[in-house]
Design a protein around this motif. Sequence first.
Motif, PDB file in Angstrom:
ATOM      1  N   ASP A  14       0.852  -1.191   0.000  1.00 10.59           N
ATOM      2  CA  ASP A  14       0.000   0.000   0.000  1.00 10.59           C
ATOM      3  C   ASP A  14       0.887   1.240   0.000  1.00 10.59           C
ATOM      4  OD1 ASP A  14      -1.741   2.083   0.404  1.00 10.59           O
ATOM      5  OD2 ASP A  14      -2.435   1.404   2.364  1.00 10.59           O
ATOM      6  N   THR A  16      -0.007   4.297  -0.206  1.00  3.96           N
ATOM      7  CA  THR A  16      -0.675   5.499   0.310  1.00  3.96           C
ATOM      8  C   THR A  16      -0.433   5.689   1.800  1.00  3.96           C
ATOM      9  OG1 THR A  16      -2.757   4.355   0.789  1.00  3.96           O
ATOM     10  CG2 THR A  16      -2.494   5.280  -1.436  1.00  3.96           C
ATOM     11  N   THR A  17       0.357   4.808   2.414  1.00  3.39           N
ATOM     12  CA  THR A  17       0.657   4.912   3.843  1.00  3.39           C
ATOM     13  C   THR A  17       1.412   6.209   4.101  1.00  3.39           C
ATOM     14  OG1 THR A  17       0.765   2.523   3.968  1.00  3.39           O
ATOM     15  CG2 THR A  17       1.760   3.734   5.775  1.00  3.39           C
ATOM     16  N   ARG A  18       0.886   7.052   5.001  1.00 10.49           N
ATOM     17  CA  ARG A  18       1.484   8.366   5.267  1.00 10.49           C
ATOM     18  C   ARG A  18       2.099   8.480   6.654  1.00 10.49           C
ATOM     19  NH1 ARG A  18       2.083   8.817   0.539  1.00 10.49           N
ATOM     20  NH2 ARG A  18       0.441   9.553  -0.811  1.00 10.49           N
ATOM     21  N   ARG A  19       2.009   7.399   7.460  1.00 12.00           N
ATOM     22  CA  ARG A  19       2.643   7.392   8.783  1.00 12.00           C
ATOM     23  C   ARG A  19       3.111   5.969   9.050  1.00 12.00           C
ATOM     24  NH1 ARG A  19      -1.576   6.088  12.945  1.00 12.00           N
ATOM     25  NH2 ARG A  19      -3.437   5.719  11.730  1.00 12.00           N
ATOM     26  N   TRP A  20       3.974   5.825  10.036  1.00 13.63           N
ATOM     27  CA  TRP A  20       4.513   4.506  10.349  1.00 13.63           C
ATOM     28  C   TRP A  20       3.396   3.624  10.915  1.00 13.63           C
ATOM     29  CZ3 TRP A  20       8.830   3.183   8.253  1.00 13.63           C
ATOM     30  CH2 TRP A  20       9.819   4.129   8.005  1.00 13.63           C
ATOM     31  N   ARG A  45       8.009   2.947  16.642  1.00  9.88           N
ATOM     32  CA  ARG A  45       7.576   4.069  15.815  1.00  9.88           C
ATOM     33  C   ARG A  45       7.702   5.360  16.606  1.00  9.88           C
ATOM     34  NH1 ARG A  45       1.389   3.306  14.517  1.00  9.88           N
ATOM     35  NH2 ARG A  45       0.921   5.096  15.761  1.00  9.88           N
ATOM     36  N   ASP A  62       9.076  11.640  13.511  1.00 12.68           N
ATOM     37  CA  ASP A  62       8.854  11.031  12.195  1.00 12.68           C
ATOM     38  C   ASP A  62       9.744   9.813  11.977  1.00 12.68           C
ATOM     39  OD1 ASP A  62      11.362  12.188  11.825  1.00 12.68           O
ATOM     40  OD2 ASP A  62      10.922  12.841   9.790  1.00 12.68           O
ATOM     41  N   LEU A  94      10.418   9.101   8.133  1.00 15.40           N
ATOM     42  CA  LEU A  94       9.176   8.850   7.420  1.00 15.40           C
ATOM     43  C   LEU A  94       9.324   9.101   5.918  1.00 15.40           C
ATOM     44  CD1 LEU A  94       6.199   8.080   7.638  1.00 15.40           C
ATOM     45  CD2 LEU A  94       5.694  10.494   8.055  1.00 15.40           C
ATOM     46  N   GLU A  95      10.181  10.020   5.521  1.00 12.78           N
ATOM     47  CA  GLU A  95      10.365  10.306   4.091  1.00 12.78           C
ATOM     48  C   GLU A  95      10.912   9.092   3.329  1.00 12.78           C
ATOM     49  OE1 GLU A  95      14.764  12.411   4.075  1.00 12.78           O
ATOM     50  OE2 GLU A  95      12.992  13.667   4.196  1.00 12.78           O
ATOM     51  N   GLY A  99       5.818   2.081   1.627  1.00 15.44           N
ATOM     52  CA  GLY A  99       4.477   1.577   1.872  1.00 15.44           C
ATOM     53  C   GLY A  99       4.468   0.391   2.814  1.00 15.44           C
ATOM     54  N   ARG A 100       3.276  -0.013   3.197  1.00 11.44           N
ATOM     55  CA  ARG A 100       3.078  -1.154   4.099  1.00 11.44           C
ATOM     56  C   ARG A 100       2.777  -2.392   3.275  1.00 11.44           C
ATOM     57  NH1 ARG A 100      -1.705  -3.275   6.998  1.00 11.44           N
ATOM     58  NH2 ARG A 100      -0.857  -4.525   8.692  1.00 11.44           N
TER      59      ARG A 100
END
Length: 119
Positions: A14, A16-20, A45, A62, A94-95, A99-100
């Motif tokens: 995925d 679209t994952t925007r956080r850990w 995290r 992050d 995070l950058e 994805g997961r």
Amino acid sequence: MIPAIEPGDWLLVDPTTRRWPRPGSVVVFREPETGDLAVKRIEGRPGDRVSFAGGYLVMGPDEAWLSADATTAATAGAGYGPPIDSNRFGPVSLENLVGRVWFRYGPLGRIGRIPGRRG
């Protein structure tokens, strides 16, 4: 990530994952040292405390601590060097998250969910 993920496994990721994701989740990310894609499991995290070098580190807002499932013996048996994870390159920003990992869709004999860490 041997034995949970083997060379040749096809993974549904995925992007679209925007956080850990939560600890125990498997993610695809860019290694901080090389920019190469890699697959690891989340150990800690943002805000979590992780053990490191006889002490503890607290992850930044992050950052995540990523670990390999494989032992040194398992990677040597597969013809690789020691596992490379946050014990070598430290917390991952995070950058660098791509994805997961959601599911393994091939090869036929290995289709299914990614198993949790064996302990």
